[in-house]
Enzyme design. Structure first.
Site, PDB file in Angstrom:
ATOM      1  N   LYS A   5      36.462  37.858  37.895  1.00 37.03           N
ATOM      2  CA  LYS A   5      37.865  37.902  38.315  1.00 37.03           C
ATOM      3  C   LYS A   5      38.310  39.325  38.614  1.00 37.03           C
ATOM      4  CE  LYS A   5      39.564  33.816  35.790  1.00 37.03           C
ATOM      5  NZ  LYS A   5      40.457  33.376  34.696  1.00 37.03           N
TER       6      LYS A   5
ATOM      7  N   THR B 175      45.856  28.016  27.390  1.00 37.61           N
ATOM      8  CA  THR B 175      46.068  27.257  26.153  1.00 37.61           C
ATOM      9  C   THR B 175      45.561  25.836  26.393  1.00 37.61           C
ATOM     10  OG1 THR B 175      48.341  26.779  26.879  1.00 37.61           O
ATOM     11  CG2 THR B 175      48.029  28.615  25.361  1.00 37.61           C
TER      12      THR B 175
ATOM     13  N   CYS C 171      48.872  21.563  34.042  1.00 35.83           N
ATOM     14  CA  CYS C 171      50.078  21.635  33.205  1.00 35.83           C
ATOM     15  C   CYS C 171      50.501  20.299  32.612  1.00 35.83           C
ATOM     16  CB  CYS C 171      51.231  22.233  34.005  1.00 35.83           C
ATOM     17  SG  CYS C 171      50.978  23.952  34.467  1.00 35.83           S
TER      18      CYS C 171
END
Length: 424
Positions: A35, A86, A260
């Site tokens: 990244k 998370t 999400c």
């Protein structure tokens, strides 16, 4: 103020670039060499419209830099945003291991007062845990404040959402950090909700869960509409025009997915259970979402004579929604797996997303050649603008299953297709 963003994924990179737009100097910190290398070269490691151009702009201007040097980055910046993942654990709870690791590193290397901001979506009470993790790792006591500042970004339109947000939520527990956060966001023109960290954390979960609930509500209604011979689009329009309800997230389809909604809804349900309460409405929404692709598969099988075995099916769209390459929890992949279990022959196409599950083709025409049916799974603009007559000419059978209700049924039928949508 110098800003450090820890975690250069979707949220972290977007957060950093938006603050560059506001005139701040930003450093992106990550342990992922791939990244960091790409970002240093001005290349984005995920797909988001307009984001790579913004990255190149601030990279060339020297407003943003990227590093793996943790100690130096923490010491040199005043405000630290935690933007790490998370993920959902096996028990449905949010796994805070990355947040914990980052917090301990901050405590180990900070040498003066810092404002630590949790941007990651975290359970209620996480700000308190972050403060404890940092303090327990300090070599000597140094003052700090932990702030909750959740993001409300939609994949595919993150730049618009970040530059012109509906609201900014700031959860603080000290006047000093509140003043700093006000200064940080002074150039944004939208309502600012100033509250406590716990309330801020819950607002994020409650918002995502409510949107997921709206999606599951209209999808469950679509099943009733299907047996009653009612067009679910008429229902969406009729109720969506009520300003108390609103038209957004009332489009029947294959269900919600992405990084999400599935994770956050489940984590919110688990948070309630931990405190002896249940969120039964959300539990039902999850069940509806899991069942929706199966409902659509049954319609496909029924139209194709009761089985998909040895039928060649072209899946158009792999990402969970248009304008992103995110396939996490994508209804398309769930549908592909079920089709393979039933011994169908599956071909795929997507403008940007990739899969190794089945053969993927560079053009829609190649993907549908020899197919018994097209199954539209993602509402990409280019699928809405397809030259359907050309596709029909290379297909074995002209079946078109529209899992997003994105095409005009009358038009598709007039071209000689057997069109099947979701209650349409």
């Amino acid at each position: 103020m110098n800003i450090l963003v820890i975690g250069t994924g979707y949220v972290g990179t977007t957060t950093g670039l938006i603050f560059c737009e506001m005139g701040y100097r930003v450093t992106g910190l990550d342990v992922d060499t791939r990244k960091i290398k790409a970002l240093k070269e001005g290349k984005l490691h995920f797909f988001e419209p307009g984001m790579e151009e913004l990255l190149m702009k601030h990279h060339q201007a020297g407003n943003i830099s990227f590093t793996k040097e943790t100690e130096k980055a923490i010491k040199e910046n005043d405000i630290i945003f935690i933007c790490v993942g998370t993920p959902m654990g096996e028990d449905g709870k949010a796994d805070l291991i990355y947040v914990k690791n980052v917090s301990e590193e901050i405590g180990r290397y900070m040498d003066d007062y810092k404002v630590i901001v949790t941007k990651s979506t975290v359970p209620v009470g996480t700000a308190e845990k972050v403060a404890k993790w940092i303090e327990s790792s300090q070599k000597k006591p140094i003052s700090l404040d932990v702030v909750s500042n959740p993001e409300f970004l939609r994949e595919g339109s993150a730049l618009k959402d970040a530059l012109t947000p509906d609201r900014i939520v700031i959860g603080t527990s000290s006047e000093q950090s509140r003043k700093i956060m006000r200064e940080l966001y002074k150039n944004f023109h939208c309502p600012v909700v100033e509250t406590t960290p716990k309330v801020s954390e819950m607002i994020k979960y409650a918002a995502n869960s409510f949107l997921a609930l709206k999606i599951s509500y209209i999808n469950e209604l679509s099943r009733l509409c299907d047996v009653l011979g009612i067009n679910v689009k008429d229902i969406s329009k009729g109720i969506g025009l009520d300003h108390r309800i609103g038209a957004h997230f009332l489009q029947a389809g294959l269900g919600y997915g992405g990084s999400c909604f599935p994770k956050d809804v489940n984590a919110f349900i688990q948070t309630a259970k931990q405190h002896g309460r249940s969120l039964s409405i959300l539990e039902s929404a999850v069940k509806v979402n899991e069942e929706q692709p199966v409902f659509f598969l049954d319609k496909i099988k029924q139209a194709l004579g009761g089985t998909v075995e040895n039928k060649t099916l072209a899946i158009l769209g792999l990402s969970f929604k248009a304008n992103t390459d995110d396939t996490r929890e994508s209804p398309s992949l769930l549908l592909i797996n079920k089709l393979l279990e039933e011994k169908a022959i599956v071909k795929t196409h997507d403008p940007v997303a990739k899969t190794d599950l089945v053969p993927q083709y560079p053009s829609v025409l190649e993907a549908v050649e020899g197919a018994d049916a097209i199954i539209l799974c993602t509402d990409w603009k280019e699928y809405k603008e397809m030259e359907l007559s050309a596709l029909k000419a290379v297909m074995k059978q002209p079946y078109l299953f529209d899992g997003r209700n994105m095409l005009d049924k009358k038009l598709v039928d007039s071209l000689g297709f057997h069109y099947v949508g979701i209650a349409i």
